[in-house]
Design a protein around this motif. Structure first.
Motif, PDB file in Angstrom:
ATOM      1  N   MET A 124       0.825  -1.192   0.000  1.00 22.41           N
ATOM      2  CA  MET A 124       0.000   0.000   0.000  1.00 22.41           C
ATOM      3  C   MET A 124       0.871   1.258   0.000  1.00 22.41           C
ATOM      4  N   ASN A 125       1.894   1.311   0.849  1.00 29.38           N
ATOM      5  CA  ASN A 125       2.780   2.465   0.877  1.00 29.38           C
ATOM      6  C   ASN A 125       3.482   2.657  -0.455  1.00 29.38           C
ATOM      7  N   GLU A 126       3.790   1.554  -1.125  1.00 26.40           N
ATOM      8  CA  GLU A 126       4.468   1.641  -2.412  1.00 26.40           C
ATOM      9  C   GLU A 126       3.608   2.380  -3.434  1.00 26.40           C
ATOM     10  N   VAL A 127       2.318   2.149  -3.416  1.00 26.52           N
ATOM     11  CA  VAL A 127       1.410   2.831  -4.334  1.00 26.52           C
ATOM     12  C   VAL A 127       1.366   4.322  -4.012  1.00 26.52           C
ATOM     13  N   TYR A 128       1.285   4.650  -2.739  1.00 28.20           N
ATOM     14  CA  TYR A 128       1.260   6.052  -2.327  1.00 28.20           C
ATOM     15  C   TYR A 128       2.535   6.762  -2.770  1.00 28.20           C
ATOM     16  N   PHE A 129       3.688   6.145  -2.514  1.00 31.38           N
ATOM     17  CA  PHE A 129       4.950   6.781  -2.877  1.00 31.38           C
ATOM     18  C   PHE A 129       5.127   6.865  -4.390  1.00 31.38           C
ATOM     19  N   ALA A 130       4.614   5.901  -5.113  1.00 28.45           N
ATOM     20  CA  ALA A 130       4.676   5.956  -6.577  1.00 28.45           C
ATOM     21  C   ALA A 130       3.846   7.138  -7.093  1.00 28.45           C
ATOM     22  N   LYS A 131       2.679   7.347  -6.507  1.00 32.13           N
ATOM     23  CA  LYS A 131       1.845   8.495  -6.896  1.00 32.13           C
ATOM     24  C   LYS A 131       2.531   9.802  -6.534  1.00 32.13           C
ATOM     25  N   GLN A 132       3.155   9.837  -5.363  1.00 28.72           N
ATOM     26  CA  GLN A 132       3.865  11.036  -4.925  1.00 28.72           C
ATOM     27  C   GLN A 132       5.036  11.332  -5.865  1.00 28.72           C
ATOM     28  N   ASP A 133       5.785  10.307  -6.242  1.00 26.33           N
ATOM     29  CA  ASP A 133       6.903  10.489  -7.170  1.00 26.33           C
ATOM     30  C   ASP A 133       6.426  10.964  -8.540  1.00 26.33           C
ATOM     31  N   ALA A 134       5.308  10.427  -9.008  1.00 26.80           N
ATOM     32  CA  ALA A 134       4.760  10.851 -10.302  1.00 26.80           C
ATOM     33  C   ALA A 134       4.314  12.307 -10.240  1.00 26.80           C
ATOM     34  N   PHE A 135       3.724  12.715  -9.135  1.00 25.53           N
ATOM     35  CA  PHE A 135       3.283  14.094  -8.998  1.00 25.53           C
ATOM     36  C   PHE A 135       4.483  15.035  -8.929  1.00 25.53           C
ATOM     37  N   THR A 136       5.522  14.632  -8.216  1.00 24.07           N
ATOM     38  CA  THR A 136       6.741  15.448  -8.157  1.00 24.07           C
ATOM     39  C   THR A 136       7.343  15.592  -9.543  1.00 24.07           C
ATOM     40  N   ALA A 137       7.372  14.530 -10.311  1.00 23.19           N
ATOM     41  CA  ALA A 137       7.883  14.593 -11.685  1.00 23.19           C
ATOM     42  C   ALA A 137       7.038  15.543 -12.531  1.00 23.19           C
ATOM     43  N   GLU A 138       5.730  15.536 -12.319  1.00 26.49           N
ATOM     44  CA  GLU A 138       4.842  16.452 -13.037  1.00 26.49           C
ATOM     45  C   GLU A 138       5.131  17.903 -12.658  1.00 26.49           C
ATOM     46  N   LEU A 139       5.353  18.152 -11.364  1.00 24.20           N
ATOM     47  CA  LEU A 139       5.697  19.499 -10.902  1.00 24.20           C
ATOM     48  C   LEU A 139       6.992  19.984 -11.559  1.00 24.20           C
ATOM     49  N   ILE A 140       8.008  19.144 -11.545  1.00 21.86           N
ATOM     50  CA  ILE A 140       9.309  19.510 -12.110  1.00 21.86           C
ATOM     51  C   ILE A 140       9.187  19.783 -13.600  1.00 21.86           C
ATOM     52  N   ALA A 141       8.471  18.931 -14.305  1.00 23.32           N
ATOM     53  CA  ALA A 141       8.280  19.123 -15.747  1.00 23.32           C
ATOM     54  C   ALA A 141       7.555  20.432 -16.031  1.00 23.32           C
ATOM     55  N   ALA A 142       6.530  20.727 -15.266  1.00 22.68           N
ATOM     56  CA  ALA A 142       5.770  21.973 -15.459  1.00 22.68           C
ATOM     57  C   ALA A 142       6.668  23.180 -15.206  1.00 22.68           C
ATOM     58  N   PHE A 143       7.497  23.110 -14.179  1.00 21.47           N
ATOM     59  CA  PHE A 143       8.405  24.221 -13.891  1.00 21.47           C
ATOM     60  C   PHE A 143       9.411  24.385 -15.029  1.00 21.47           C
ATOM     61  N   ASP A 144       9.980  23.286 -15.481  1.00 24.98           N
ATOM     62  CA  ASP A 144      10.963  23.334 -16.565  1.00 24.98           C
ATOM     63  C   ASP A 144      10.371  23.868 -17.868  1.00 24.98           C
ATOM     64  N   LEU A 145       9.091  23.657 -18.073  1.00 26.71           N
ATOM     65  CA  LEU A 145       8.411  24.149 -19.280  1.00 26.71           C
ATOM     66  C   LEU A 145       7.908  25.585 -19.124  1.00 26.71           C
ATOM     67  N   GLY A 146       8.171  26.195 -17.970  1.00 30.40           N
ATOM     68  CA  GLY A 146       7.751  27.571 -17.746  1.00 30.40           C
ATOM     69  C   GLY A 146       6.286  27.712 -17.399  1.00 30.40           C
ATOM     70  N   GLN A 147       5.658  26.628 -16.978  1.00 28.84           N
ATOM     71  CA  GLN A 147       4.239  26.667 -16.645  1.00 28.84           C
ATOM     72  C   GLN A 147       3.979  27.096 -15.205  1.00 28.84           C
ATOM     73  N   LEU A 148       5.041  27.226 -14.422  1.00 27.42           N
ATOM     74  CA  LEU A 148       4.932  27.702 -13.051  1.00 27.42           C
ATOM     75  C   LEU A 148       5.781  28.958 -12.931  1.00 27.42           C
ATOM     76  N   PRO A 149       5.389  29.893 -12.075  1.00 23.46           N
ATOM     77  CA  PRO A 149       6.131  31.152 -11.968  1.00 23.46           C
ATOM     78  C   PRO A 149       7.527  30.930 -11.379  1.00 23.46           C
ATOM     79  N   PRO A 150       8.479  31.758 -11.776  1.00 22.68           N
ATOM     80  CA  PRO A 150       9.857  31.616 -11.277  1.00 22.68           C
ATOM     81  C   PRO A 150       9.979  31.713  -9.753  1.00 22.68           C
ATOM     82  N   ILE A 151       9.038  32.353  -9.092  1.00 23.50           N
ATOM     83  CA  ILE A 151       9.100  32.512  -7.635  1.00 23.50           C
ATOM     84  C   ILE A 151       9.127  31.169  -6.916  1.00 23.50           C
TER      85      ILE A 151
END
Length: 83
Positions: free
Chosen positions: A1-28
């Motif tokens: 169960m924890n593995e599923v939670y952490f996998a979702k958390q890792d996927a969301f973090t990857a999405e955040l990083i990708a969005a920032f790298d693409l300029g979709q999040l403010p530089p702040i």
């Protein structure tokens, strides 16, 4: 169960990083993103408040993205442990 939670958390973090790298999040949010990447410590309390203020300003001007709301939620949760 924890593995599923952490996998979702890792996927969301990857999405955040990708969005920032693409300029979709403010530089702040850079200090927060550097922490999420593991290349910096947690942002300072002052930096966290500046990020929160910027997200709030965006929220009053536009509808903030789910990603910005997630950043805001996480910073609000951990702000008391920041220096």
């Amino acid at each position: 169960m924890n593995e599923v939670y952490f996998a979702k958390q890792d996927a969301f973090t990857a999405e955040l990083i990708a969005a920032f790298d693409l300029g979709q999040l403010p530089p702040i949010v850079k200090p927060y993103m550097d922490w999420k990447r593991g290349i910096a410590d947690l942002p300072s309390r002052q930096a966290a408040y500046e990020i929160l203020d910027a997200i709030e300003a965006i929220a009053t001007a536009d509808e903030p993205s789910e990603l910005l709301l997630a950043i805001s939620d996480e910073l609000s949760t951990i702000i008391n442990i920041l220096k």
